[in-house]
Design a protein around this motif. Structure first.
Motif, PDB file in Angstrom:
ATOM      1  N   ALA A  46       0.372  -1.256  -0.305  1.00 26.62           N
ATOM      2  CA  ALA A  46      -0.361  -0.217   0.196  1.00 26.62           C
ATOM      3  C   ALA A  46       1.208   1.481   0.033  1.00 26.62           C
ATOM      4  CB  ALA A  46      -0.884   0.104   1.385  1.00 26.62           C
ATOM      5  N   ALA A  47       2.258   1.255   0.893  1.00 31.60           N
ATOM      6  CA  ALA A  47       3.273   2.436   1.082  1.00 31.60           C
ATOM      7  C   ALA A  47       3.909   2.722  -0.653  1.00 31.60           C
ATOM      8  CB  ALA A  47       3.740   2.076   2.153  1.00 31.60           C
ATOM      9  N   ALA A  48       3.633   1.430  -1.361  1.00 30.01           N
ATOM     10  CA  ALA A  48       3.982   1.659  -2.456  1.00 30.01           C
ATOM     11  C   ALA A  48       3.608   2.056  -4.284  1.00 30.01           C
ATOM     12  CB  ALA A  48       4.920   0.205  -3.150  1.00 30.01           C
ATOM     13  N   ARG A  49       2.201   2.253  -3.537  1.00 27.71           N
ATOM     14  CA  ARG A  49       1.037   2.193  -4.500  1.00 27.71           C
ATOM     15  C   ARG A  49       1.101   3.813  -4.109  1.00 27.71           C
ATOM     16  NH1 ARG A  49      -1.863  -2.175  -3.140  1.00 27.71           N
ATOM     17  NH2 ARG A  49      -2.868  -1.574  -1.756  1.00 27.71           N
ATOM     18  N   ALA A  50       0.501   4.202  -2.645  1.00 28.11           N
ATOM     19  CA  ALA A  50       0.612   5.522  -2.042  1.00 28.11           C
ATOM     20  C   ALA A  50       1.867   6.260  -3.162  1.00 28.11           C
ATOM     21  CB  ALA A  50       0.970   5.399  -1.274  1.00 28.11           C
ATOM     22  N   LEU A  51       2.943   5.901  -3.239  1.00 27.50           N
ATOM     23  CA  LEU A  51       4.027   6.950  -4.061  1.00 27.50           C
ATOM     24  C   LEU A  51       3.726   6.943  -5.187  1.00 27.50           C
ATOM     25  CD1 LEU A  51       7.146   4.625  -2.244  1.00 27.50           C
ATOM     26  CD2 LEU A  51       6.624   7.096  -2.169  1.00 27.50           C
ATOM     27  N   VAL A  52       3.210   5.396  -5.835  1.00 29.50           N
ATOM     28  CA  VAL A  52       2.639   6.039  -7.388  1.00 29.50           C
ATOM     29  C   VAL A  52       1.656   7.015  -7.078  1.00 29.50           C
ATOM     30  CG1 VAL A  52       1.709   4.632  -9.055  1.00 29.50           C
ATOM     31  CG2 VAL A  52       3.245   3.636  -8.205  1.00 29.50           C
ATOM     32  N   GLU A  53       0.732   6.755  -6.595  1.00 28.80           N
ATOM     33  CA  GLU A  53      -0.105   8.013  -6.299  1.00 28.80           C
ATOM     34  C   GLU A  53       0.049   9.254  -6.276  1.00 28.80           C
ATOM     35  OE1 GLU A  53      -3.459   6.708  -3.874  1.00 28.80           O
ATOM     36  OE2 GLU A  53      -3.829   5.095  -5.478  1.00 28.80           O
ATOM     37  N   PHE A  54       0.958   9.916  -5.298  1.00 26.68           N
ATOM     38  CA  PHE A  54       1.743  11.166  -4.618  1.00 26.68           C
ATOM     39  C   PHE A  54       2.776  11.147  -6.994  1.00 26.68           C
ATOM     40  CE2 PHE A  54       5.392  13.679  -3.920  1.00 26.68           C
ATOM     41  CZ  PHE A  54       4.644  15.360  -3.367  1.00 26.68           C
ATOM     42  N   ALA A  55       2.959  10.572  -7.281  1.00 23.06           N
ATOM     43  CA  ALA A  55       3.894  10.940  -8.436  1.00 23.06           C
ATOM     44  C   ALA A  55       2.468  11.375  -9.345  1.00 23.06           C
ATOM     45  CB  ALA A  55       4.776   9.382  -8.445  1.00 23.06           C
ATOM     46  N   ALA A  56       1.855  11.149  -9.435  1.00 26.56           N
ATOM     47  CA  ALA A  56       0.425  11.226 -10.380  1.00 26.56           C
ATOM     48  C   ALA A  56       0.173  12.775  -9.994  1.00 26.56           C
ATOM     49  CB  ALA A  56      -0.595  10.707 -10.242  1.00 26.56           C
ATOM     50  N   ASP A  57       0.163  12.906  -8.799  1.00 26.84           N
ATOM     51  CA  ASP A  57       0.087  14.944  -8.915  1.00 26.84           C
ATOM     52  C   ASP A  57       1.248  15.680  -8.282  1.00 26.84           C
ATOM     53  OD1 ASP A  57      -2.562  15.048  -8.872  1.00 26.84           O
ATOM     54  OD2 ASP A  57      -2.743  13.558  -7.007  1.00 26.84           O
TER      55      ASP A  57
END
Ligand SMILES: *Cc1c(COP(=O)(O)O)cnc(C)c1O
Length: 359
Positions: A46-57
């Motif tokens: 879940a932490a890795a997914r949060a980083l990808v989501e952050f990267a999108a913004d």
């Protein structure tokens, strides 16, 4: 005669820093890097997914400061650790908490007592903050020497349990004595707390003079993001926040650590259980080779050897990175090996068998 040009004199640096060197451990690319006790299981999902989501913004969020003191992250840590959000200070790794704590709570020239051997940064941060480091050797049973620590009458006492690099746990009796009788504040470093059966984090705030530090770098598998925290009474936390300064946890790190606490705790606990089992097998295999690793409650083993540097170098030739500790107090030469899943550790055992037979 013209005045000397500005900036032309000899560069004057702090005399007390001359004995210090910048932290430097060999970091060569290796097939298996078991040298720094970070997670061998990767980052939590879940932490890795949060980083990808952050990267999108990132185009928007990258330009903004993170929150000042991470209120959301602190609320999640509070629930995880069993304390209140205002009993927590977060920082750029728990290193940052240790450093800020020394700055906040000790005047220059006062003593910092620590167990020996222990985490090398205790001594380094003490000198960097103009404190006088006082090393108190462990007992013959690998416990902390409560009397020695108390008698040092230090303003600040640093304990680490489970201890790095020994892996051993301090007894509750000895810790209780230090907490009751030490003259100043006691820091208990629980960087490996998730691997241990005893923890002091939940009781830290009510004890008043204790700060427990923890990190996302080890069991949580987020060393690259640099998030750590300290837990203590509101008064202590307020003082440490003054020294720490604002914006110490970056926004992507904040997001990832929040996600880890919301969704990845079961993943982390399963990882800890697999490390503990792999450690048990590795311990047995090393004993079968005639070695005598110290008992460990952490995600690594410390193994006394004849020539730590030579063995570390020989293992590097097998693509395995470990950490050599030449001449440790009470132990002598030793190597510290982080625990990976058993298939990797079994290759380490084979490499060790070969290296030892050549030594
Ligand atoms: C790894 C380690 C730390 C450092 O943790 P960060 O949160 O990555 O700064 C602190 N204390 C001990 C004993 C450690 O082994």
């Amino acid at each position: 005669m013209s005045a000397p040009a500005l900036g032309s004199g000899p560069l004057s640096t702090r005399p007390s820093y001359r004995g210090l060197t910048a932290y430097n451990v060999e970091s060569v690319p290796l097939r298996f890097d078991l040298s720094d006790n970070t997670s061998q299981l990767g980052a939590p999902p879940a932490a890795a997914r949060a980083l990808v989501e952050f990267a999108a913004d990132a185009a928007v969020l990258g330009a903004r400061y993170p929150s000042l003191y991470s209120p959301v992250l602190r609320e999640l840590i509070a629930a995880y650790a069993g304390v209140a959000p205002d009993e927590i200070v977060v920082g750029c790794g728990s290193d940052d908490i240790l450093d800020s704590t020394m700055r906040a709570l000790s005047e220059p020239g006062t003593r910092l007592a620590f167990m020996d051997p222990t985490f090398v940064m205790a001594r380094t941060f003490a000198i960097a903050n103009s404190l006088v480091p006082v090393a108190v050797p462990l007992t013959a049973e690998w416990d902390i020497d409560a009397d020695g620590l108390i008698e040092s009458r230090a303003q600040l006492t640093y304990l680490c349990t489970p201890n790095n690099p020994t892996g051993t746990t301090a007894s509750r009796a000895a810790i209780e004595r230090v907490l009751d009788e030490a003259s100043g504040i006691v820091v208990v470093d629980e960087a490996y707390g998730e691997f241990a059966s005893e923890a002091y984090v939940a009781e830290a705030p009510s004890r008043g003079r204790v700060l427990v530090t923890r990190t996302f770098s080890k069991a949580f598998g987020l060393a690259g993001l640099r998030v750590g925290y300290g837990v203590g009474s509101r008064t202590l936390i307020g003082e440490i926040e003054k020294a720490r300064g604002p914006y110490k946890v970056t926004s992507p790190s904040e997001r990832a650590a929040e996600a880890a606490l919301r969704e990845d705790v079961p993943w982390m606990r399963a990882g800890v259980a697999s490390v503990v089992e792999s450690r048990r097998q590795f311990m047995e295999a090393l004993r079968a080779l005639g070695l005598t690793p110290l008992p460990s409650d952490a995600n690594f083993l410390l193994v006394p050897v004849k020539d730590a540097r030579a063995i570390a170098q020989a293992l590097r030739a097998h693509g395995i990175g470990i950490r050599a500790f030449p001449g440790l107090t009470r132990v002598g030469d030793a190597i510290r090996i982080s625990i990976a899943p058993w298939p990797i550790m079994s290759r380490v055992v084979s490499a060790m068998r070969e290296v030892l037979s050549c030594a």
